[in-house]
Design a protein around this motif. Structure first.
Motif: not given
Length: 426
Positions: A370-378, A380-391
């Motif tokens: 979504t616009q606000a959520l980032f979920v890594c599809k790798n 071996g990772c799977g990190w989840t967090g705010n998309a703006d924080h990730n950028a």
């Protein structure tokens, strides 16, 4: 910078003028005379042969014009000379490729301004905690809002002084912009931490440590309803105007009310930007942002008749939102405020900062759910967090990995990568 560890700093300070109606009318006449002077100069330039387009001939022409036309005589002589210098500088900027060629100035499309080139003509004094007095040539003594200490009186000398000013009129009234020159110590290097900042629309500024800077709507609900009502009223009155018919005074009054509300929103946005960037510059020694080409981002998607664009209305709304946030002005404010405090502003390449996972460094399809959520599809990772924080984390990591843009030969050169090492330490 001198050997004594000081440097000359030049900046502007804008203050609101308290002009009575009679003096405001005088300022209006001077501004219209300055615009007319520009238009006459442009007409003179087009009529004269190239060999006669000199500063000396132009100066003689405006002197003769001030003698022959009473309307131009309301403009002070120094202000007329400032118009002449500005016009010739506009042609130099055109010849150097920095701007388009000068053109005629329209009555309703041009910002009303009057120059006061000589600072000694202002004779500024402070009469109250909130008010000061300034002398405006051919207008008189006028009060202005005192919101910043200025080098006047016993605090003024050759190095610390006001070199001039400019009167500017906007929908909220007349203002004066002082040109200030001061001698200040060279700032020590800022020892604050590094921070990455991602700019956006839903979240205006997101930091790499997870914090954000947000704001409410610039107009209240009541003001927004008032603005909508005025815009609809103007549309109705414009609809009933016949082709070629002059705009009525009522419609002009409605336009002025609309401009006043929009100027109020713009003033509030600038106030928020100044306060936010000052807080960032005071706290952090190095601020890292993306090198965005905003002019390309807000290009219209309308297309042509043969190849019409798609989702034009959605793209237009996005362009308006990007322009409203004024990302370029935020970067400009951060640049000079950090430099004044001994800090540094760095830029990194923008591609894939919002699509790359800041934990593993991979770009996997569908991670931006979504616009606000980032979920890594790798897997071996799977990190989840705010998309703006990730950028913002990616922006800071690119800087730490040495991918900052390096100016060379007037252009920004960067090493752009598709995958970088994981951003572990924050």
């Amino acid at each position: 910078m001198s050997d004594h560890g000081v440097e000359t700093r030049q900046f502007g300070h804008r203050a609101r003028l308290a002009l009575p109606p009679a003096l405001a009318l005088k300022a209006d006449h001077q501004a219209h005379a300055a615009r007319t002077m520009w238009n006459l100069l442009h007409a003179w330039w087009q009529m004269m042969p190239k060999e006669k387009r000199t500063l000396q001939n132009a100066d003689a022409a405006i002197r003769q014009g001030r003698q022959d036309i009473d309307f131009l005589a309301v403009l002070p002589a120094q202000a007329a000379q400032a118009v002449l210098k500005t016009y010739f500088q506009a042609w130099k900027n055109c010849w150097d490729g920095r701007a388009d060629a000068p053109n005629f100035k329209g009555r309703f499309r041009t910002v009303m301004t009057v120059d006061v080139p000589q600072g000694r003509d202002l004779n500024i004094t402070r009469v109250h905690r909130r008010w000061g007095m300034v002398n405006l040539p051919k207008i008189g003594r006028v009060r202005f809002r005192w919101t910043k200490d200025l080098p006047v009186g016993k605090h003024a000398d050759k190095e610390n002084r006001i070199t001039g000013a400019r009167l500017v009129k906007d929908p909220l009234g007349w203002h004066i912009a002082f040109r200030v020159q001061t001698l200040e110590p060279v700032p020590e290097p800022h020892r604050g931490p590094e921070i990455g900042i991602d700019v956006g629309i839903t979240v205006p500024l997101a930091r790499s440590d997870g914090q954000t800077y947000e704001h409410d709507a610039w107009l209240t609900e009541r003001e927004q309803a008032r603005l909508l009502d005025l815009e609809q009223r103007a549309a109705r009155r414009k609809k009933h105007r016949k082709p070629g018919e002059r705009t009525s005074h009522r419609l002009h009054h409605t336009y002025d009310q609309i401009a006043g509300l929009r100027a109020k929103a713009k003033r509030r946005a600038a106030d928020w930007q100044h306060k936010t960037t000052t807080k960032i510059a005071d706290t952090y020694g190095t601020v890292v942002v993306e090198a965005l080409t905003i002019t390309n981002m807000v290009k219209s998607a309308k297309g042509t008749v043969d190849q019409p664009g798609r989702n034009v209305a959605q793209k237009s709304g996005l362009n308006r939102s990007i322009s409203a946030e004024a990302w370029g002005r935020t970067v400009t404010l951060l640049t000079y405020k950090l430099a004044h405090r001994g800090g540094t502003l760095a830029k990194v390449p923008a591609p894939n900062t919002s699509r790359r996972c800041s934990a593993c460094g991979f770009i996997t399809p569908g991670s931006r759910e979504t616009q606000a959520l980032f979920v890594c599809k790798n897997p071996g990772c799977g990190w989840t967090g705010n998309a703006d924080h990730n950028a913002a984390r990616n922006i800071l990591h690119l800087y730490r990995m040495g991918h900052a843009l390096i100016p060379a030969a007037g252009r920004a050169v960067a090493r752009r990568v598709q995958r970088v090492k994981p951003a572990t330490a924050r």
